[in-house]
Design a protein around this motif. Structure first.
Motif, mmCIF file in Angstrom:
data_model
loop_
_atom_site.group_PDB
_atom_site.id
_atom_site.type_symbol
_atom_site.label_atom_id
_atom_site.label_comp_id
_atom_site.label_asym_id
_atom_site.label_seq_id
_atom_site.Cartn_x
_atom_site.Cartn_y
_atom_site.Cartn_z
ATOM 1 N N LEU A 4 -16.025 2.984 -0.049
ATOM 2 C CA LEU A 4 -14.796 2.790 -0.935
ATOM 3 C C LEU A 4 -13.795 3.987 -0.610
ATOM 4 O O LEU A 4 -12.456 3.675 -0.687
ATOM 5 C CB LEU A 4 -15.468 2.892 -2.619
ATOM 6 N N HIS A 5 -14.259 5.075 -0.301
ATOM 7 C CA HIS A 5 -13.232 6.256 -0.170
ATOM 8 C C HIS A 5 -12.210 5.848 1.278
ATOM 9 O O HIS A 5 -11.295 5.962 0.923
ATOM 10 C CB HIS A 5 -14.109 7.470 0.110
ATOM 11 N N PRO A 6 -13.037 5.524 2.255
ATOM 12 C CA PRO A 6 -12.089 5.267 3.429
ATOM 13 C C PRO A 6 -11.121 3.815 3.157
ATOM 14 O O PRO A 6 -10.077 3.943 3.472
ATOM 15 C CB PRO A 6 -13.047 4.857 4.649
ATOM 16 N N MET A 7 -11.666 3.005 2.553
ATOM 17 C CA MET A 7 -10.897 1.894 2.009
ATOM 18 C C MET A 7 -9.775 2.165 1.178
ATOM 19 O O MET A 7 -8.662 1.705 1.502
ATOM 20 C CB MET A 7 -11.821 0.677 1.562
ATOM 21 N N LEU A 8 -9.958 3.094 0.236
ATOM 22 C CA LEU A 8 -8.855 3.219 -0.631
ATOM 23 C C LEU A 8 -7.859 4.193 0.234
ATOM 24 O O LEU A 8 -6.812 3.963 0.077
ATOM 25 C CB LEU A 8 -9.225 4.465 -1.537
ATOM 26 N N ALA A 9 -8.208 4.909 1.167
ATOM 27 C CA ALA A 9 -7.093 5.802 2.107
ATOM 28 C C ALA A 9 -6.657 4.578 3.082
ATOM 29 O O ALA A 9 -5.363 4.882 3.121
ATOM 30 C CB ALA A 9 -7.998 6.809 2.819
ATOM 31 N N ILE A 10 -7.212 3.774 3.390
ATOM 32 C CA ILE A 10 -6.455 2.672 4.173
ATOM 33 C C ILE A 10 -5.449 1.953 3.455
ATOM 34 O O ILE A 10 -4.352 1.614 4.017
ATOM 35 C CB ILE A 10 -7.446 1.887 5.067
ATOM 36 N N LEU A 35 -2.645 10.027 -2.346
ATOM 37 C CA LEU A 35 -3.703 10.871 -1.802
ATOM 38 C C LEU A 35 -4.253 11.514 -3.195
ATOM 39 O O LEU A 35 -5.580 11.949 -3.006
ATOM 40 C CB LEU A 35 -3.063 11.762 -0.974
ATOM 41 N N LEU A 36 -3.223 12.015 -4.054
ATOM 42 C CA LEU A 36 -3.946 12.802 -4.924
ATOM 43 C C LEU A 36 -4.686 11.712 -6.021
ATOM 44 O O LEU A 36 -5.878 12.232 -6.309
ATOM 45 C CB LEU A 36 -2.888 13.294 -6.080
ATOM 46 N N TYR A 37 -4.337 10.708 -6.413
ATOM 47 C CA TYR A 37 -4.816 9.918 -7.581
ATOM 48 C C TYR A 37 -5.614 8.829 -7.215
ATOM 49 O O TYR A 37 -6.463 8.357 -8.139
ATOM 50 C CB TYR A 37 -3.667 9.571 -8.557
ATOM 51 N N VAL A 38 -5.371 8.375 -5.975
ATOM 52 C CA VAL A 38 -6.306 7.279 -5.578
ATOM 53 C C VAL A 38 -7.424 7.590 -4.741
ATOM 54 O O VAL A 38 -8.522 7.309 -4.816
ATOM 55 C CB VAL A 38 -5.288 6.230 -4.822
ATOM 56 N N VAL A 39 -7.008 8.413 -3.566
ATOM 57 C CA VAL A 39 -7.953 9.204 -2.765
ATOM 58 C C VAL A 39 -8.717 10.182 -3.245
ATOM 59 O O VAL A 39 -9.953 10.230 -2.860
ATOM 60 C CB VAL A 39 -7.261 9.272 -1.390
ATOM 61 N N GLY A 40 -8.331 10.960 -4.111
ATOM 62 C CA GLY A 40 -8.712 12.223 -4.895
ATOM 63 C C GLY A 40 -8.725 13.477 -4.017
ATOM 64 O O GLY A 40 -9.565 14.279 -4.301
#
Length: 269
Positions: A4-10, A35-40
């Motif tokens: 999930l984390h890399p998918m959110l970044a992409i 980057l703050l609120y979606v990727v964390g």
């Protein structure tokens, strides 16, 4: 969760790239909030990582504009060189400010930019023939004083470095004010400065260990794909740029007020 984390970044990177490709700017102002609120990521890491991604996307788009002849090289180089000094100073200053305070100031800047986007009016590119392919009209007989260009470049560079943004929406008006070049040339020329500013900011943050390199790579991957899609759609929506600007400005306002909502209570317990 690992996927999930890399998918959110992409996906976040693709949104930034898509916006840059579609309306010629604005994507960089969304990079840090995503980057703050979606990727964390943490505030300073988000700024450093976002600056790197914005820089790479800007250089990629700059290549296309350069091939199309939309770059006034002398203006672009002057603005970039002077602005890089400002960006270096701004990024050093930004790292000294508390992360939550920096993000709150960033939200205020987003609101200002959103207002400027709503007030911006499309103007015909009259006077385009006044600029030769290799000159932007500076330092020729009867030309304008280059002082405004140099001063504007330094101020925009400081803001870009301080907040970790590409500064495209600040650079384009600055180029128009200082040189009077056509809008399309200001957009094309601005991308060199956007890339240079972002690279300067990312280097200073990277030296302090404030870049998440895996996220940066994922963000860049999404950004390149989104940029291609945005540029493909840009021609279809060429007559609706004002509408797109209003939609994007509205999104900027929503994100900015959300950032203030998240940070102000923590700043004033």
């Amino acid at each position: 969760m690992d996927l999930l984390h890399p998918m959110l970044a992409i996906l976040s990177g693709s949104l930034v790239g898509f916006t840059l490709g579609l309306i010629g700017g604005g994507g960089s102002i969304m990079a840090t909030p995503l980057l703050l609120y979606v990727v964390g990521l943490q505030p300073h890491v988000a700024i450093g990582t976002g600056a790197l991604a914005v820089s790479a996307n800007a250089f990629a788009n700059f290549g296309g504009h350069a091939r199309a002849g939309n770059v006034r090289w002398r203006c672009a180089l002057i603005f970039s060189v002077v602005g890089v000094a400002g960006a270096a100073a701004g990024s050093l200053l930004g790292k000294q400010v508390d992360g939550k305070q920096l993000i709150s100031l960033f939200a205020v800047l987003m609101i200002v930019i959103g207002v400027l986007m709503l007030r911006r009016k499309e103007t015909p590119a009259e006077g385009a023939d006044a600029f030769s392919a290799g000159s932007c009209g500076l330092w020729t007989p009867g030309s304008r004083n280059p002082g405004p260009l140099i001063a504007t470049a330094f101020i925009v560079g400081v803001l870009s470095g301080f907040f970790g943004i590409g500064g495209g929406f600040l650079i384009v008006p600055g180029l128009l004010f200082a040189t009077g070049m056509p809008m399309i040339c200001a957009i094309g020329s601005s991308l060199l400065a956007v890339g240079a500013f972002g690279l300067t900011t990312s280097v200073t943050y990277g030296l302090s260990g404030l870049i998440n390199w895996p996220v940066a790579a994922e963000y860049l991957l999404g950004g390149f794909a989104g940029g291609v899609a945005g540029m493909m759609l840009a021609s279809r929506f060429a007559t609706h740029k004002a509408t797109l600007n209003r939609i994007f400005a509205s999104l900027v306002f929503v994100v900015a007020f959300y950032m203030l909502y998240r940070n102000l209570p923590e700043l004033h317990p």
